[in-house]
Motif scaffolding. Sequence first.
Motif, PDB file in Angstrom:
ATOM      1  N   VAL A 207      40.859  40.957  57.662  1.00 48.88           N
ATOM      2  CA  VAL A 207      40.794  42.399  57.373  1.00 48.88           C
ATOM      3  C   VAL A 207      40.485  42.251  56.063  1.00 48.88           C
ATOM      4  O   VAL A 207      39.692  43.308  55.549  1.00 48.88           O
ATOM      5  N   ALA A 208      41.070  41.453  54.963  1.00 49.90           N
ATOM      6  CA  ALA A 208      40.171  42.284  53.327  1.00 49.90           C
ATOM      7  C   ALA A 208      40.744  40.718  52.733  1.00 49.90           C
ATOM      8  O   ALA A 208      41.962  39.873  53.564  1.00 49.90           O
ATOM      9  N   SER A 209      40.388  41.171  51.261  1.00 49.98           N
ATOM     10  CA  SER A 209      40.985  39.570  50.908  1.00 49.98           C
ATOM     11  C   SER A 209      41.469  40.883  49.435  1.00 49.98           C
ATOM     12  O   SER A 209      40.447  40.924  48.671  1.00 49.98           O
ATOM     13  N   PRO A 210      42.879  40.335  48.396  1.00 46.94           N
ATOM     14  CA  PRO A 210      43.033  41.026  47.641  1.00 46.94           C
ATOM     15  C   PRO A 210      41.853  40.602  46.209  1.00 46.94           C
ATOM     16  O   PRO A 210      41.607  39.512  46.550  1.00 46.94           O
ATOM     17  N   VAL A 211      42.858  41.005  45.270  1.00 49.51           N
ATOM     18  CA  VAL A 211      42.207  40.928  44.192  1.00 49.51           C
ATOM     19  C   VAL A 211      43.097  39.919  43.171  1.00 49.51           C
ATOM     20  O   VAL A 211      44.130  40.434  42.605  1.00 49.51           O
ATOM     21  N   ALA A 212      42.278  39.149  42.174  1.00 48.08           N
ATOM     22  CA  ALA A 212      43.470  38.299  41.057  1.00 48.08           C
ATOM     23  C   ALA A 212      43.891  39.895  40.159  1.00 48.08           C
ATOM     24  O   ALA A 212      42.989  40.207  40.038  1.00 48.08           O
ATOM     25  N   LYS A 213      45.273  39.133  39.810  1.00 49.15           N
ATOM     26  CA  LYS A 213      44.902  39.747  38.284  1.00 49.15           C
ATOM     27  C   LYS A 213      45.485  39.231  37.538  1.00 49.15           C
ATOM     28  O   LYS A 213      46.317  37.599  37.670  1.00 49.15           O
ATOM     29  N   ASP A 214      45.523  38.922  36.387  1.00 51.18           N
ATOM     30  CA  ASP A 214      45.222  38.562  35.201  1.00 51.18           C
ATOM     31  C   ASP A 214      45.055  36.739  35.870  1.00 51.18           C
ATOM     32  O   ASP A 214      45.264  35.475  35.085  1.00 51.18           O
ATOM     33  N   HIS A 215      43.954  36.796  36.219  1.00 48.43           N
ATOM     34  CA  HIS A 215      42.914  35.708  36.103  1.00 48.43           C
ATOM     35  C   HIS A 215      42.190  35.236  35.173  1.00 48.43           C
ATOM     36  O   HIS A 215      41.694  36.055  34.599  1.00 48.43           O
ATOM     37  N   PRO A 216      42.096  33.550  34.380  1.00 50.35           N
ATOM     38  CA  PRO A 216      41.349  33.847  33.854  1.00 50.35           C
ATOM     39  C   PRO A 216      40.325  34.162  33.333  1.00 50.35           C
ATOM     40  O   PRO A 216      39.761  34.275  31.588  1.00 50.35           O
ATOM     41  N   SER A 217      39.662  34.139  34.249  1.00 49.94           N
ATOM     42  CA  SER A 217      37.726  35.024  34.157  1.00 49.94           C
ATOM     43  C   SER A 217      37.661  36.002  34.031  1.00 49.94           C
ATOM     44  O   SER A 217      37.119  36.574  34.250  1.00 49.94           O
ATOM     45  N   GLY A 218      39.464  36.561  34.305  1.00 50.16           N
ATOM     46  CA  GLY A 218      39.031  37.831  34.261  1.00 50.16           C
ATOM     47  C   GLY A 218      39.918  39.315  35.417  1.00 50.16           C
ATOM     48  O   GLY A 218      40.256  38.183  36.238  1.00 50.16           O
ATOM     49  N   ASP A 219      40.464  40.388  35.454  1.00 49.14           N
ATOM     50  CA  ASP A 219      40.849  40.649  36.300  1.00 49.14           C
ATOM     51  C   ASP A 219      40.089  41.276  37.671  1.00 49.14           C
ATOM     52  O   ASP A 219      38.785  41.448  37.351  1.00 49.14           O
ATOM     53  N   GLY A 220      40.928  41.422  39.040  1.00 47.07           N
ATOM     54  CA  GLY A 220      39.785  42.120  39.598  1.00 47.07           C
ATOM     55  C   GLY A 220      38.660  41.182  40.301  1.00 47.07           C
ATOM     56  O   GLY A 220      37.749  41.661  41.649  1.00 47.07           O
ATOM     57  N   LEU A 221      38.325  39.792  40.343  1.00 43.61           N
ATOM     58  CA  LEU A 221      37.769  38.669  41.103  1.00 43.61           C
ATOM     59  C   LEU A 221      38.498  38.944  42.126  1.00 43.61           C
ATOM     60  O   LEU A 221      40.068  38.723  42.686  1.00 43.61           O
ATOM     61  N   PRO A 222      37.705  38.934  43.663  1.00 34.55           N
ATOM     62  CA  PRO A 222      38.235  38.753  45.100  1.00 34.55           C
ATOM     63  C   PRO A 222      39.386  37.486  44.885  1.00 34.55           C
ATOM     64  O   PRO A 222      37.913  36.457  44.071  1.00 34.55           O
ATOM     65  N   LEU A 223      39.952  37.318  45.365  1.00 34.39           N
ATOM     66  CA  LEU A 223      40.364  35.746  45.664  1.00 34.39           C
ATOM     67  C   LEU A 223      39.871  35.391  47.221  1.00 34.39           C
ATOM     68  O   LEU A 223      40.997  35.037  48.361  1.00 34.39           O
ATOM     69  N   VAL A 224      38.482  34.155  46.710  1.00 33.92           N
ATOM     70  CA  VAL A 224      37.946  34.187  47.636  1.00 33.92           C
ATOM     71  C   VAL A 224      38.012  32.198  47.131  1.00 33.92           C
ATOM     72  O   VAL A 224      36.888  33.397  45.950  1.00 33.92           O
ATOM     73  N   ASN A 225      38.246  31.699  46.816  1.00 34.22           N
ATOM     74  CA  ASN A 225      37.607  30.154  46.308  1.00 34.22           C
ATOM     75  C   ASN A 225      37.664  30.379  45.255  1.00 34.22           C
ATOM     76  O   ASN A 225      36.365  29.605  44.660  1.00 34.22           O
ATOM     77  N   LEU A 226      39.040  30.569  44.439  1.00 38.01           N
ATOM     78  CA  LEU A 226      38.433  31.371  43.080  1.00 38.01           C
ATOM     79  C   LEU A 226      39.168  29.661  42.750  1.00 38.01           C
ATOM     80  O   LEU A 226      40.442  29.174  42.948  1.00 38.01           O
TER      81      LEU A 226
END
Length: 147
Positions: free
Chosen positions: A82-101
Amino acid sequence: MRRLLGVSIVLLTMLGFAFVPASAQEVGGGSSGQQDFELKPNYPNPFNPETNIPFVLSERLFEDGRPVVVSIRIYNLLKQPVASPVAKDHPSGDGLPLVNLEYTRPGEYEAFWDGRDASGRPVASGPYWCQITVNGRSDIIRMFVTK
């Protein structure tokens, strides 16, 4: 009619336990009884329209000095992504899709899902599966969307 609909929803929910996404492999990641990662219950749950999904990456995952690859995907009862959530507080930045991160250090992290599908439409009420995959191993929790 209303009773039939209620019974159908209950049956689909119960069957949902058997509908674990096909890509779910080793659960939890630990063969020695200790888990290398943990997918914690989302909050709030049930939710409308958004939720936070906490997860933990243990120090054991980083012993070889390499980054850890994490994906989180949301599935419906029919095992459809259905979807992939986004990362919060990731070292590369907020809002990155959490797919192969990639994550480079252990710790407690969080993902955010706005309750929308990959096309941006709000999802229907009902149960959904949240699957985390860390270096090829998976764990799953169940979440509920209410309207």
